[in-house]
Design a protein around this motif. Structure first.
Motif, short mmCIF file in Angstrom:
data_model
loop_
_atom_site.label_atom_id
_atom_site.label_comp_id
_atom_site.label_asym_id
_atom_site.label_seq_id
_atom_site.Cartn_x
_atom_site.Cartn_y
_atom_site.Cartn_z
N PHE A 227 0.85 -1.21 0.00
CA PHE A 227 0.00 0.00 0.00
C PHE A 227 0.88 1.25 0.00
O PHE A 227 1.72 1.42 0.89
CB PHE A 227 -0.91 0.00 1.23
N ASN A 228 0.66 2.12 -0.98
CA ASN A 228 1.56 3.26 -1.12
C ASN A 228 0.86 4.40 -1.84
O ASN A 228 0.81 4.46 -3.07
CB ASN A 228 2.81 2.83 -1.88
N LYS A 229 0.31 5.34 -1.08
CA LYS A 229 -0.42 6.45 -1.67
C LYS A 229 0.49 7.33 -2.53
O LYS A 229 0.05 7.90 -3.53
CB LYS A 229 -1.06 7.30 -0.57
N SER A 230 1.76 7.43 -2.16
CA SER A 230 2.69 8.26 -2.93
C SER A 230 2.84 7.76 -4.36
O SER A 230 3.14 8.55 -5.26
CB SER A 230 4.06 8.29 -2.24
N GLY A 232 0.32 5.98 -5.81
CA GLY A 232 -1.02 5.79 -6.35
C GLY A 232 -1.65 4.45 -6.07
O GLY A 232 -2.63 4.06 -6.72
N ASP A 234 -3.84 2.62 -3.64
CA ASP A 234 -4.74 2.82 -2.51
C ASP A 234 -5.18 1.49 -1.92
O ASP A 234 -4.69 0.42 -2.30
CB ASP A 234 -5.95 3.65 -2.96
N GLU A 235 -6.12 1.54 -0.98
CA GLU A 235 -6.57 0.33 -0.29
C GLU A 235 -7.19 -0.68 -1.27
O GLU A 235 -6.95 -1.88 -1.18
CB GLU A 235 -7.60 0.70 0.79
#
Length: 364
Positions: A227-230, A232, A234-235
């Motif tokens: 999981f890595n928002k940086s 892209g 998302d969950e």
């Protein structure tokens, strides 16, 4: 010199530092599809026997494409590397092979010296295995190496090595979970640019799994891989990947339970697309391909046309083959062998079952 198969593209091999597993002297072809790793004869034997006798097990391993002789035997005896070979392989691996070949034979009358850790990670050998690179085809591959087992040493290991490895087991997740994170790299794995390398990866070395990961935080540390928002991811995307990885880990578990082998210090290698937009597009494209195959199969059945069992049909012609999303492979077989009559490798299975639980939790 190539063994077993004629391997294209070896004239364009270049040095490749494996960012996760720490394999020194590893080579990669220009397109990144071939992975050439110096190895022992034990590892060659294990790959060859798996492909010959246990194809189901070989499916869990990187595709074995043959062996590469790193030196000309006659010149290696004199400590020289064959010039033609030197054009094919990098000086780095050639020097390793030449050093091994020119080393004096051990004195049988001398007392065995104490074992010391091989900090360079270079194997004294004049041969390599040529494998399909598990990270090929990914745009920005995240890679995680999980070193497997509670016991990490083979029967023939020196007592000093056994003692050192037992200390590693006792102080890490090896003890109760049967594995540790031996290395990891994550695309855009930090919002602090100073923590990223030139390719925008955050790299976690072998000490990370030994000193920063424990039973209390192991799931959270694995979440950093997925999981890595940086980047892209998302969950929703992350859970989809975790669910797919659980499926592959259960396959590994089932096959290990049906075979009798022992693998010490082998690893499970996880690769996933680390760029969120690319990952989402890959999932959608693969899903569309799968739906097309199902629709085609449905039309065959609905048509009422029976297909003879002996009809010449290419079973793989309709198989979806979209962009890479993830891969899970067993790797590193320097201390692996088949052990008929001794049952499944519970030492490795402990770790595989722990990994299944971790990815199942992340998939919820």
């Amino acid at each position: 010199m190539i063994g077993n198969k004629d391997i294209p593209g070896l004239d364009k091999l270049r040095s490749y530092g494996h960012a996760v597993a720490g394999h020194a002297g590893v080579l990669q072809d220009e397109d990144g599809h071939l992975f050439v790793k110096p190895c022992t004869q034990t590892e060659v034997n294990f790959y060859e026997s798996a492909n010959r006798d246990f194809p189901e097990f070989a499916d869990l391993m990187p595709l074995f494409m043959g062996t590469l002789q790193l030196t000309d035997p006659a010149e290696a005896a004199a400590g020289q590397v064959d010039s033609a070979t030197a054009q094919v392989i990098s000086e780095q691996v050639a020097s390793v092979a030449a050093g091994a070949a020119s080393a004096p034979a051990p004195d049988a009358s001398a007392k065995p010296s104490s074992w010391v850790p091989n900090k360079s990670k270079k194997i004294k050998t004049d041969q390599a295995v040529v494998l399909d690179n598990a990270s090929a085809g990914f745009k920005h591959p995240n890679i995680l190496d999980a070193k497997m087992g509670v016991r990490l040493w083979a029967d023939d290991a020196p007592i000093e090595k056994k003692e050192r490895f037992d200390k590693i087991t006792a102080s890490t997740t090896h003890k109760n979970l049967g594995f540790r994170i031996a290395g990891m790299r994550v695309y855009r794995g930090s919002e602090n640019s100073e923590e990223l390398d030139d390719h925008e990866y955050k790299v976690y070395n072998k000490d990370y799994g030994r000193y920063n990961v424990n039973e209390d935080n192991v799931v959270q540390e694995f979440r950093k891989f997925v999981f890595n928002k940086s980047a892209g991811i998302d969950e929703e995307l992350g859970k989809a990947v975790c669910e797919a990885i659980v499926h592959d880990l259960k396959k590994i578990k089932d096959i290990l339970e049906r075979h009798e082998s022992r693998m010490y210090s082998a690893s499970v290698l996880f690769v996933m697309e680390g760029h969120g937009e690319t990952l989402r597009e890959a999932i959608e494209e693969n899903n569309e391909a799968a739906f097309r195959v199902r629709d085609k199969e449905s039309k065959r059945i609905d048509s009422g046309i029976a297909m003879e069992e002996d009809e010449d049909i290419d079973d793989d012609s309709d198989a979806p083959s979209g962009p890479q999303m993830y891969a899970v492979k067993l790797i590193d077989f320097a201390h692996a062998e088949w052990t008929p009559g001794q049952g499944p490798d519970e030492n490795v299975l402990i770790g595989v079952r722990s990994l299944i639980r971790i990815f199942e939790e992340m998939a919820k």
